[in-house]
Motif scaffolding. Structure first.
Motif, PDB file in Angstrom:
ATOM      1  N   ARG A 236       1.966 -40.169  42.706  1.00  0.00           N
ATOM      2  CA  ARG A 236       1.194 -41.172  43.446  1.00  0.00           C
ATOM      3  C   ARG A 236       1.472 -42.591  42.941  1.00  0.00           C
ATOM      4  O   ARG A 236       1.564 -43.529  43.724  1.00  0.00           O
TER       5      ARG A 236
ATOM      6  N   LEU B 142       6.252 -35.736  48.817  1.00  0.00           N
ATOM      7  CA  LEU B 142       5.390 -36.599  49.631  1.00  0.00           C
ATOM      8  C   LEU B 142       6.114 -37.903  49.939  1.00  0.00           C
ATOM      9  O   LEU B 142       6.983 -38.334  49.187  1.00  0.00           O
ATOM     10  N   THR B 143       5.718 -38.536  51.020  1.00  0.00           N
ATOM     11  CA  THR B 143       6.185 -39.871  51.369  1.00  0.00           C
ATOM     12  C   THR B 143       5.014 -40.830  51.294  1.00  0.00           C
ATOM     13  O   THR B 143       3.853 -40.409  51.199  1.00  0.00           O
TER      14      THR B 143
ATOM     15  N   ARG C 141       9.803 -41.891  48.961  1.00  0.00           N
ATOM     16  CA  ARG C 141       9.552 -40.449  48.880  1.00  0.00           C
ATOM     17  C   ARG C 141       9.584 -40.052  47.420  1.00  0.00           C
ATOM     18  O   ARG C 141      10.348 -40.609  46.626  1.00  0.00           O
TER      19      ARG C 141
ATOM     20  N   GLU D 174       6.373 -29.942  45.322  1.00  0.00           N
ATOM     21  CA  GLU D 174       5.777 -30.747  46.393  1.00  0.00           C
ATOM     22  C   GLU D 174       6.611 -32.000  46.612  1.00  0.00           C
ATOM     23  O   GLU D 174       7.126 -32.567  45.671  1.00  0.00           O
TER      24      GLU D 174
ATOM     25  N   GLN E  46       3.798 -42.452  53.690  1.00  0.00           N
ATOM     26  CA  GLN E  46       2.981 -42.190  54.874  1.00  0.00           C
ATOM     27  C   GLN E  46       2.013 -41.034  54.643  1.00  0.00           C
ATOM     28  O   GLN E  46       0.917 -41.036  55.196  1.00  0.00           O
ATOM     29  N   ASP E  47       2.400 -40.054  53.867  1.00  0.00           N
ATOM     30  CA  ASP E  47       1.520 -38.922  53.581  1.00  0.00           C
ATOM     31  C   ASP E  47       0.252 -39.347  52.836  1.00  0.00           C
ATOM     32  O   ASP E  47      -0.776 -38.684  52.944  1.00  0.00           O
TER      33      ASP E  47
END
Length: 69
Positions: free
Chosen positions: A36, A63-64, A46, A61, A66-67
């Protein structure tokens, strides 16, 4: 088979410029916080968390930005 590393979690951030940065972590919680931080505090688009398991890095996992919005 390679032995388990001292920091069995790894976060890799991929930037918009095509570069990447990796950071080893000691726990899943630490890896999630790092993921994060990469997405909020850097130009990374990303980030991927991987765990050392059975002698190799396994994806956990991805994440981008946007996620997280």
């Amino acid at each position: 088979m390679e032995s388990r590393p001292d920091k069995p979690w790894r976060v890799t951030a991929f930037g918009g410029d095509g570069g990447q940065t990796s950071l080893a972590c000691t726990s899943e919680d630490d890896a999630q916080l790092t993921l994060r931080a990469f997405l909020f505090d850097t130009t990374a688009e990303r980030a991927r968390v991987e765990e050392w398991e059975d002698g190799r890095w396994r994806p956990h996992e991805t994440l981008t930005k946007q996620d997280l919005l």
